[in-house]
Design a protein around this motif. Structure first.
Motif, PDB file in Angstrom:
ATOM      1  N   THR A   1       3.551   8.911  23.156  1.00 38.30           N
ATOM      2  CA  THR A   1       3.260   7.698  23.918  1.00 38.30           C
ATOM      3  C   THR A   1       1.794   7.305  23.779  1.00 38.30           C
ATOM      4  O   THR A   1       1.466   6.127  23.556  1.00 38.30           O
ATOM      5  N   HIS A   2       0.903   8.277  23.888  1.00 35.54           N
ATOM      6  CA  HIS A   2      -0.524   8.010  23.745  1.00 35.54           C
ATOM      7  C   HIS A   2      -0.857   7.534  22.328  1.00 35.54           C
ATOM      8  O   HIS A   2      -1.672   6.625  22.148  1.00 35.54           O
ATOM      9  N   LEU A   3      -0.231   8.156  21.331  1.00 33.46           N
ATOM     10  CA  LEU A   3      -0.484   7.758  19.942  1.00 33.46           C
ATOM     11  C   LEU A   3      -0.034   6.324  19.698  1.00 33.46           C
ATOM     12  O   LEU A   3      -0.749   5.535  19.065  1.00 33.46           O
ATOM     13  N   ARG A   4       1.145   5.971  20.203  1.00 30.07           N
ATOM     14  CA  ARG A   4       1.627   4.594  20.030  1.00 30.07           C
ATOM     15  C   ARG A   4       0.669   3.603  20.687  1.00 30.07           C
ATOM     16  O   ARG A   4       0.399   2.532  20.141  1.00 30.07           O
ATOM     17  N   ARG A   5       0.154   3.970  21.849  1.00 25.61           N
ATOM     18  CA  ARG A   5      -0.757   3.075  22.571  1.00 25.61           C
ATOM     19  C   ARG A   5      -2.080   2.907  21.835  1.00 25.61           C
ATOM     20  O   ARG A   5      -2.628   1.807  21.775  1.00 25.61           O
ATOM     21  N   ASP A   6      -2.588   4.013  21.276  1.00 22.88           N
ATOM     22  CA  ASP A   6      -3.940   4.005  20.722  1.00 22.88           C
ATOM     23  C   ASP A   6      -3.999   3.652  19.232  1.00 22.88           C
ATOM     24  O   ASP A   6      -5.016   3.131  18.769  1.00 22.88           O
ATOM     25  N   ARG A   7      -2.931   3.927  18.485  1.00 24.19           N
ATOM     26  CA  ARG A   7      -3.041   3.821  17.019  1.00 24.19           C
ATOM     27  C   ARG A   7      -2.010   2.918  16.370  1.00 24.19           C
ATOM     28  O   ARG A   7      -2.016   2.757  15.147  1.00 24.19           O
ATOM     29  N   ILE A   8      -1.133   2.320  17.181  1.00 27.19           N
ATOM     30  CA  ILE A   8      -0.068   1.486  16.631  1.00 27.19           C
ATOM     31  C   ILE A   8      -0.024   0.154  17.379  1.00 27.19           C
ATOM     32  O   ILE A   8      -0.174   0.119  18.600  1.00 27.19           O
TER      33      ILE A   8
END
Length: 261
Positions: A93-100
């Motif tokens: 979830t954090h990766l999707r928010r920050d990098r996508i």
């Protein structure tokens, strides 16, 4: 079929996203459906790739797996050097928010927020301040400087989708994924949105992966990958609307012949 990072024979660029032997299976036994079957493809940084195929070919399923919205039944998906298939849900979830970044057919704007508030929403949720120079650049590029205080209901469909594109870019993500971003738009609004995505790649070195059914939309991309029955069948580099349409016709004819045989 395995496709390289750029689509150019013998030329491998830096990879933004990679699918390695991806399968997506629903059901079992007689109800088993293979939405994706051993799909491998690299997507180079700073490139615009379109994914096409007949209805039910698995193109949206592949996009969702690449974007970490869905997990493959087997195989791996990498964002840079991070294996998305091994991340716990919270980290994902954090990766999707920050990098996508995401752009969808339905715009998905918050109706109670202004255009500007919708654009900065991902940063607000992450507790981050926008880079003002970059924010100004994105707003200038979408051409809606005089509409920033308007709510979505006060904007046309094309304007709403340009706001959605700006929202996807404002955090400077590794990749922007677009699922039929022009599906609800007229031809002029579609051209505006596609030109914006194309410019984000050309001028800002953004990576864009887009699912579309429209040959004219696919022609804005650097290359097109074609799926049929969950497998990667072919690709075009430097596509035109005509070459895309011809390839789609060949795939559909092959599919009809397979069913008849």
């Amino acid at each position: 079929m395995t496709v390289d990072a750029t689509g150019a024979a013998g030329t491998l660029g830096e990879v933004a996203v990679r699918a390695a032997g991806v399968w997506k299976v629903y059901g079992g036994g007689q109800t088993r459906v293979e939405a994706l079957a051993d799909v491998s493809a690299d997507f180079g940084k700073g490139r615009f790739t379109a994914i096409m195929g007949p209805s039910g070919s698995g193109k949206s399923t592949l996009l969702h797996c690449l974007a970490g919205l869905d997990k493959p039944s087997d195989g791996q998906v990498f964002l840079g050097d991070v294996d998305l298939t091994k991340l716990p849900e919270k980290q994902l979830t954090h990766l999707r928010r920050d990098r996508i970044g995401f752009v969808f057919q339905a715009f998905n704007l918050v109706p109670t927020l202004t255009a500007l508030e919708n654009i900065t929403l991902p940063l607000d949720l992450a507790g981050r301040k926008p880079d003002q120079d970059w924010l100004t650049t994105v707003i200038d590029t979408i051409g809606l400087t005089d509409r920033l205080s308007h709510k979505p209901a006060e904007l046309s469909g094309g304007q709403q989708q340009r706001v959605a594109c700006a929202r996807a870019l404002v955090s400077r993500p590794d990749v922007v994924f677009a699922d039929e971003p022009t599906g609800n738009l007229d031809s002029r609004s579609s051209a505006d949105v596609l030109a914006f995505l194309h410019r984000s790649v050309r001028d800002f070195h953004q990576t864009v992966v887009m699912v579309t059914h429209d040959p004219a939309a696919a022609a804005y991309a650097d290359r097109v990958l074609f799926l049929a029955d969950g497998t990667l069948e072919s690709e075009l580099v430097d596509p035109t609307a005509e070459s895309v349409l011809d390839t789609m016709k060949q795939l559909e004819a092959a599919g009809a012949e397979h069913l008849a045989g």
